[in-house]
Write a protein that holds these residues in place. Structure first.
Motif, PDB file in Angstrom:
ATOM      1  N   LEU A  14     -27.149  -4.947   6.038  1.00  0.00           N
ATOM      2  CA  LEU A  14     -27.562  -3.553   6.251  1.00  0.00           C
ATOM      3  C   LEU A  14     -26.888  -2.991   7.500  1.00  0.00           C
ATOM      4  N   GLY A  15     -26.789  -3.831   8.524  1.00  0.00           N
ATOM      5  CA  GLY A  15     -26.143  -3.392   9.764  1.00  0.00           C
ATOM      6  C   GLY A  15     -24.674  -3.068   9.571  1.00  0.00           C
ATOM      7  N   LEU A  16     -24.015  -3.820   8.709  1.00  0.00           N
ATOM      8  CA  LEU A  16     -22.601  -3.541   8.415  1.00  0.00           C
ATOM      9  C   LEU A  16     -22.477  -2.199   7.691  1.00  0.00           C
ATOM     10  N   ILE A  17     -23.409  -1.945   6.785  1.00  0.00           N
ATOM     11  CA  ILE A  17     -23.415  -0.654   6.063  1.00  0.00           C
ATOM     12  C   ILE A  17     -23.590   0.495   7.061  1.00  0.00           C
ATOM     13  N   TYR A  18     -24.600   0.388   7.930  1.00  0.00           N
ATOM     14  CA  TYR A  18     -24.866   1.468   8.891  1.00  0.00           C
ATOM     15  C   TYR A  18     -23.779   1.532   9.967  1.00  0.00           C
ATOM     16  N   GLY A  19     -23.130   0.403  10.195  1.00  0.00           N
ATOM     17  CA  GLY A  19     -22.074   0.358  11.201  1.00  0.00           C
ATOM     18  C   GLY A  19     -20.738   0.900  10.701  1.00  0.00           C
ATOM     19  N   GLY A  20     -20.697   1.358   9.458  1.00  0.00           N
ATOM     20  CA  GLY A  20     -19.496   2.038   8.976  1.00  0.00           C
ATOM     21  C   GLY A  20     -18.482   1.140   8.290  1.00  0.00           C
ATOM     22  N   CYS A  21     -18.915  -0.030   7.850  1.00  0.00           N
ATOM     23  CA  CYS A  21     -18.004  -0.935   7.142  1.00  0.00           C
ATOM     24  C   CYS A  21     -17.440  -0.251   5.892  1.00  0.00           C
ATOM     25  N   THR A  22     -16.120  -0.300   5.723  1.00  0.00           N
ATOM     26  CA  THR A  22     -15.520   0.255   4.509  1.00  0.00           C
ATOM     27  C   THR A  22     -14.775  -0.811   3.706  1.00  0.00           C
ATOM     28  N   PHE A  23     -14.610  -1.980   4.297  1.00  0.00           N
ATOM     29  CA  PHE A  23     -13.859  -3.019   3.597  1.00  0.00           C
ATOM     30  C   PHE A  23     -14.464  -4.387   3.903  1.00  0.00           C
ATOM     31  N   ALA A  24     -14.720  -5.157   2.855  1.00  0.00           N
ATOM     32  CA  ALA A  24     -15.243  -6.512   3.032  1.00  0.00           C
ATOM     33  C   ALA A  24     -14.568  -7.435   2.035  1.00  0.00           C
ATOM     34  N   SER A  25     -14.026  -8.526   2.523  1.00  0.00           N
ATOM     35  CA  SER A  25     -13.430  -9.524   1.636  1.00  0.00           C
ATOM     36  C   SER A  25     -14.035 -10.866   2.021  1.00  0.00           C
ATOM     37  N   TRP A  26     -14.220 -11.723   1.045  1.00  0.00           N
ATOM     38  CA  TRP A  26     -14.948 -12.964   1.337  1.00  0.00           C
ATOM     39  C   TRP A  26     -14.655 -14.019   0.301  1.00  0.00           C
ATOM     40  N   TYR A  27     -15.015 -15.232   0.643  1.00  0.00           N
ATOM     41  CA  TYR A  27     -14.956 -16.348  -0.284  1.00  0.00           C
ATOM     42  C   TYR A  27     -16.314 -17.044  -0.187  1.00  0.00           C
ATOM     43  N   TRP A  49      -5.870  -3.175  10.114  1.00  0.00           N
ATOM     44  CA  TRP A  49      -4.603  -2.632  10.618  1.00  0.00           C
ATOM     45  C   TRP A  49      -4.399  -1.197  10.108  1.00  0.00           C
ATOM     46  N   THR A  50      -4.843  -0.968   8.873  1.00  0.00           N
ATOM     47  CA  THR A  50      -4.668   0.341   8.243  1.00  0.00           C
ATOM     48  C   THR A  50      -5.681   1.357   8.760  1.00  0.00           C
ATOM     49  N   GLY A  51      -6.773   0.862   9.388  1.00  0.00           N
ATOM     50  CA  GLY A  51      -7.746   1.774   9.987  1.00  0.00           C
ATOM     51  C   GLY A  51      -9.142   1.692   9.412  1.00  0.00           C
ATOM     52  N   ALA A  52      -9.371   0.722   8.524  1.00  0.00           N
ATOM     53  CA  ALA A  52     -10.711   0.558   7.953  1.00  0.00           C
ATOM     54  C   ALA A  52     -11.561  -0.296   8.888  1.00  0.00           C
ATOM     55  N   ARG A  53     -12.881  -0.150   8.779  1.00  0.00           N
ATOM     56  CA  ARG A  53     -13.791  -1.074   9.467  1.00  0.00           C
ATOM     57  C   ARG A  53     -13.981  -2.251   8.519  1.00  0.00           C
ATOM     58  N   ALA A  54     -13.284  -3.337   8.827  1.00  0.00           N
ATOM     59  CA  ALA A  54     -13.169  -4.429   7.866  1.00  0.00           C
ATOM     60  C   ALA A  54     -13.823  -5.702   8.373  1.00  0.00           C
ATOM     61  N   VAL A  55     -14.480  -6.398   7.462  1.00  0.00           N
ATOM     62  CA  VAL A  55     -15.200  -7.614   7.824  1.00  0.00           C
ATOM     63  C   VAL A  55     -14.959  -8.694   6.776  1.00  0.00           C
ATOM     64  N   THR A  56     -15.035  -9.938   7.205  1.00  0.00           N
ATOM     65  CA  THR A  56     -15.164 -11.044   6.261  1.00  0.00           C
ATOM     66  C   THR A  56     -16.301 -11.917   6.774  1.00  0.00           C
TER      67      THR A  56
END
Lengths: 361, 608
Positions: free
Chosen positions: B229-242, B291-298
């Motif tokens: 939820l914090g990632l959602i409110y924190g403006g995450c736009t990209f998430a990739s994971w395994y 690098w492209t400017g998204a708020r990205a997390v894994t």
């Protein structure tokens, strides 16, 4: 022999566009010099430098806006080349084998960007093979050029996974293992655009890049690009001489830009024209009795298999599925690129927040 | 039925007890356990629940522990007041958990030789199979309903409020009327059996007493959910994971929340989530997006973090915003995938070859799992670097009581990004030029329509204009600037939580999940007239306030859940002058640390 003008060409042969060509400017008023990059530091005569020139030519001719291009690569001699073209485009020389996933992040974050990926056979067929396969599975929109020479140049001449079995290394050692054919692999995975060419064949390579620029999906161009220093000797199957003597064209290729007149002087029935949405036309001319159907996946696989049995290096456009669904479609992303979304669009409302917390009991 | 002499009942313990339930993994006990812990929470009682589970889908032993405490000390305890064992394979050994005078309720199918039974506890055999046969005719449902039978037993022993229990069952099971009825029936059967068969004094031993509005200002939730939820409110736009335990539910929850709140007006997604082919690709995708400017997390855990090392170095050296959400488990190697530890601290701090170092954040409760979502993105973009959030299995997957926190209003900090207009105004742009003299340089995003915008990012040696360079002076100057940025980061990272109420020269230092037991530790020490201050670290590098605190204390007990004193290593590296002040207390068996473990290490002889 006939001379024919297509419908597409009628619209695009206005006096204005003819003038633009004459003044050496493309449709967005840039000259070819706007597409060049830094000075190459590769060995003199390197096949990769020829590929760089063909890329510059194709992007200039196609009138691609360099500001909207991202050049990306992995690690290796080939991966240095993005620095030698299109200085006005953002570039990213990443890490070994990770070009595909990093490009995936770039494209998904801003799907307006056009991705030009330049990799090598070590970067793609060995350390990055898993990511290469999964990129194709996802059909990432990217022009993926492999500058394929069968050796690790930067580490001084070890065999790569695309080196043919029994080919001979500069020091005399024989390669014990069979080669990975990236085009066969890509076809097996259903890659939506699969082509092979030779770095010295600008007549074939430029139209292929032109067509790839129009493709919306993964466009693989496997370019045999001889290593002048470590793999240009007798016994190497990717030397200039070996490629020249074994190269077999699947078809003759021509590409007509939207602003150019389409003048076709081939015999009727001996060519195929593919009209593209922007008004450009790809012309495929048959070489032997049969005209290869580039929309037939099975025919592409057969053609490659047959050529291997005959010990030929088959080049040309093997397969093109123009109606494919790509990664961006499948993610159902907002039409505004993700990087342009603002806080207002990203942070949910206060009442939703309190409602969520009140449920956690 | 009662196999030992009834022990004389001591005082009735109200809202102060521990319960442990031993079952077999895959037998469906999760919802029964959640019903119990949620019922206690809804009665207003401070409570926590921990799942001690195996790396297995079905068949291996699993335990669930519940702890209620009026002052909110709900960390794990070794001694369990009520132990329920359904699992014959662990029944004998489960006895060892029972506190003296505690209750041991075991499945009658467990063959327990009488000479091996403890005499200081009350052991009672429960005919689970027979009771479940009463509950349903369906052979298939019986096994599941055995879990509700123990809910009934505990409901009667603790005297849970029926209305609250019933509502919790309804909420837990959703809109399935038939299912709710059969589960409530099984609970009633267990409850009635306890009423008829357990001695009455037995029923007053431990009591759950409703505290009106006791938890109105609290939530009961796991860290992985609030992280998402914090990632959602924190403006995450990209998430990739395994997928990897115990971090998978961060991304699964993120996907769930995204479906709800991350659709634009056309119904299209404003958050891209990609399940990658491995962690190499997962982190690389996030790096590309950053690098492209998204708020990205894994998100990942130990073994995945190992695979992410090379990209971490690229993020550090090429200065690319990136967030890794790490939920630590017990290592080394595959280790104990379903057990908790804080043993990736040192590795994460220096992840990758060369002189790499990274910002680490240490959330220690659900609220911080939420707020550190935005904090991590803000820091990653402000400092143009990798930020690793160091959660762990205990924080991420167990139920914690956390005070409700306010709606976040802090604007997103996007760092130094130049638009086309700003480029025109400046007339000059060099990617790595320290024009503000704070080590933090400007970047442009790909797609910026300006002839000055483009630059060439590389992990190779580069000068201020990001051109390839092997010049020794250029290389050293760049590394020194990165260090300058690192020093400046100390001003931006979250401050530690300090409790300095006593005039004493000794203190306890904790971080992450060890914070859960710190108040209880301080309380136990106070009972022995030992007053200590405490500090809970929230970040690496350490802000100045950490040094200040350390300088004011002669003895600092550093409490960690790893073997090699990893945080102490970072502290002694940063503060060599204080090396002798640090004393390690290290718990690394995979189970969450207890307060008694800490006090026993401070006072080995006193045994408090």
């Amino acid at each position: 022999m006939i001379k024919q003008k297509s419908e597409a060409s009628i619209e695009s042969t206005s006096s204005e566009s003819t003038q633009i060509i004459k003044s050496n400017l493309n449709k967005i008023n840039l000259s070819q010099s706007d597409y060049v990059g830094g000075k190459s530091t590769l060995c003199t005569g390197c096949g990769h430098d020829s590929v760089t020139q063909q890329i510059i030519k194709a992007y200039f001719q196609s009138g691609v806006n360099p500001f909207q291009v991202v050049k990306i690569s992995g690690i290796g001699c080939s991966s240095k080349t993005p620095a030698y073209l299109m200085n006005q485009a953002h570039g990213f020389n990443t890490i070994h084998g990770r070009m595909a996933p990093i490009a995936t992040g770039v494209k998904v974050a801003n799907h307006h960007l056009q991705i030009l990926g330049i990799s090598g056979d070590g970067d793609t067929a060995s350390i990055g093979l898993g990511s290469f396969i999964h990129m194709i599975r996802r059909n990432l929109p990217i022009i993926y050029i492999v500058e394929n020479n069968g050796v690790y140049g930067l580490t001084k001449g070890q065999f790569s996974a695309t080196a043919d079995a029994e080919s001979i290394k500069k020091g005399g050692e024989r390669n014990l293992f069979t080669a990975i054919d990236l085009c066969s692999l890509a076809l097996e995975l259903g890659c939506s655009f699969v082509a092979r060419s030779f770095s010295g064949d600008s007549k074939q390579l430029v139209p292929l890049i032109d067509a790839a620029i129009r493709h919306n999906g993964t466009a693989l161009i496997d370019v045999i690009s001889p290593c002048i220093t470590f793999a240009n000797h007798e016994g190497s199957t990717k030397s200039y001489d070996a490629v020249k003597s074994h190269n077999h064209h699947l078809q003759e290729l021509g590409f007509v830009q939207p602003q150019e007149p389409l003048l076709v002087d081939y015999e009727e029935g001996s060519y195929q024209t593919v009209k593209l949405v922007d008004g450009s036309v790809l012309i495929l001319k048959k070489i032997e009795s049969h005209l290869h159907d580039i929309t037939d996946l099975q025919a592409a696989k057969n053609a490659l298999n047959n050529s291997k049995q005959k010990n030929e290096i088959l080049t040309g456009l093997f397969y093109w599925n123009q109606n494919c669904t790509h990664l961006i479609d499948r993610l159902h992303l907002s039409s505004t690129p993700l990087v342009q979304l603002t806080e207002k669009e990203l942070r949910p409302k206060e009442e939703d927040f309190h409602q969520t917390l009140s449920q956690w009991k | 039925m009662i196999s030992s002499e009834p022990v004389r009942m001591k005082e009735n313990r109200v809202n102060d007890f521990t319960v442990q339930i031993a079952t077999i993994n895959g037998s469906g006990s999760q919802s029964a356990n959640q019903i119990l812990v949620r019922t206690l929470f809804r009665m207003g009682i401070p409570v926590g629940g921990k799942n001690l589970f195996p790396s297995n889908i079905q068949g291996l032993p699993t335990w669930f522990t519940i702890r209620a405490h009026p002052e909110g000390f709900v960390g794990r305890k070794n001694e369990q007041d009520i132990v329920i064992t359904l699992n014959p394979s662990t029944a004998l050994s489960d006895q060892k958990f029972v506190s003296s005078n505690g209750l041991f309720l075991y499945n009658s199918e467990c063959a327990l030789p009488s000479h091996k039974m403890r005499s200081d506890i009350i052991s009672i055999s429960i005919p689970f199979r027979q009771l479940s046969q009463e509950a349903t005719e369906s052979v298939k449902a019986r096994k599941l309903l055995q879990n509700m039978i123990y809910v009934g037993l505990i409901a009667q022993i603790l005297q849970l409020k029926w209305e609250v229990l019933e509502q919790t069952v309804r909420d837990q099971l959703g809109n399935k009327a038939e299912l709710i009825q059969s589960n409530l029936k099984a609970i009633t059967i267990g409850l009635n059996w306890a009423k008829q068969n357990l001695p009455s004094e037995f029923l007053n031993k431990f009591t759950a007493k409703e505290v009106p509005e006791g938890n109105d200002q609290y939530v009961l939730i796991d860290g992985n959910t609030t992280a998402a939820l914090g990632l959602i409110y924190g403006g995450c736009t990209f998430a990739s994971w395994y997928p990897i335990t115990p971090s998978s539910s961060v991304m699964e929850n993120l996907a769930g929340f995204s479906q709800k709140w991350r659709k634009d007006k056309a119904g299209h997604s404003t958050l891209a989530i990609i399940q990658a082919e491995d962690e190499l690709a997962a982190v690389a995708m996030a790096l590309g997006a950053g690098w492209t400017g998204a708020r990205a997390v894994t998100a990942t855990s130990g073994p995945g973090l190992s695979l992410m090392a090379e990209t971490a170095g690229l993020a550090y050296y090429a200065e690319i915003p990136l967030v890794i959400w790490e939920v630590q488990r017990a290592g080394p190697s595959t280790g104990l995938p379903t057990r908790t530890q804080q043993s990736d601290v040192l590795f994460a701090a220096k992840l990758s070859h060369g002189d790499s170092k990274h910002i680490l954040l240490f959330p220690s409760n659900p609220e911080e799992h939420f707020s550190f979502g935005q904090v991590a993105f803000d820091l990653a973009e402000t400092l143009q670097t990798l930020v690793i959030v160091m959660s762990d299995l205990d924080l991420g997957m167990n139920f914690h009581r956390s005070k409700k926190w306010p709606y976040p209003t802090q604007p997103y900090a996007r760092g130094k990004v130049l638009s086309a207009d700003e480029l025109t105004l400046r007339g000059k742009f060099e990617r790595y030029s320290d024009v503000d003299n704070d080590g933090r340089t400007y970047r442009t995003l790909p797609g910026t329509e300006h002839p000055l915008a483009a630059y060439f990012t590389r992990g190779t040696g580069h000068d201020e204009q990001s051109r390839y360079s092997e010049d020794p002076e250029v290389y050293r100057t760049n590394l020194d600037r990165l260090n300058k940025k690192w020093e400046n980061a100390k001003k931006w990272v979250p401050q530690p939580q300090i409790s300095q109420t006593h005039d004493t020269d000794s203190a306890i230092l904790c971080y992450g999940s060890t914070d859960i037991i710190i108040n209880e530790v301080l309380n136990l020490l106070a009972q022995q007239n030992l007053k200590m201050n405490s500090i809970c670290l929230k970040s690496y590098p350490f802000p100045r306030s950490v040094e200040e605190f350390i300088s004011q204390h002669q003895t600092i007990y550093v409490v960690e859940q790893n073997r090699d004193a990893q945080m102490k290593t970072l502290l002694t590296e940063e503060y060599p002058q204080y090396t002798t002040r640090f004393k390690s207390i290290l718990c690394y068996d995979g189970w969450p640390i207890t307060a008694h473990f800490v006090t026993q290490n401070i006072f080995p002889k006193k045994g408090i």
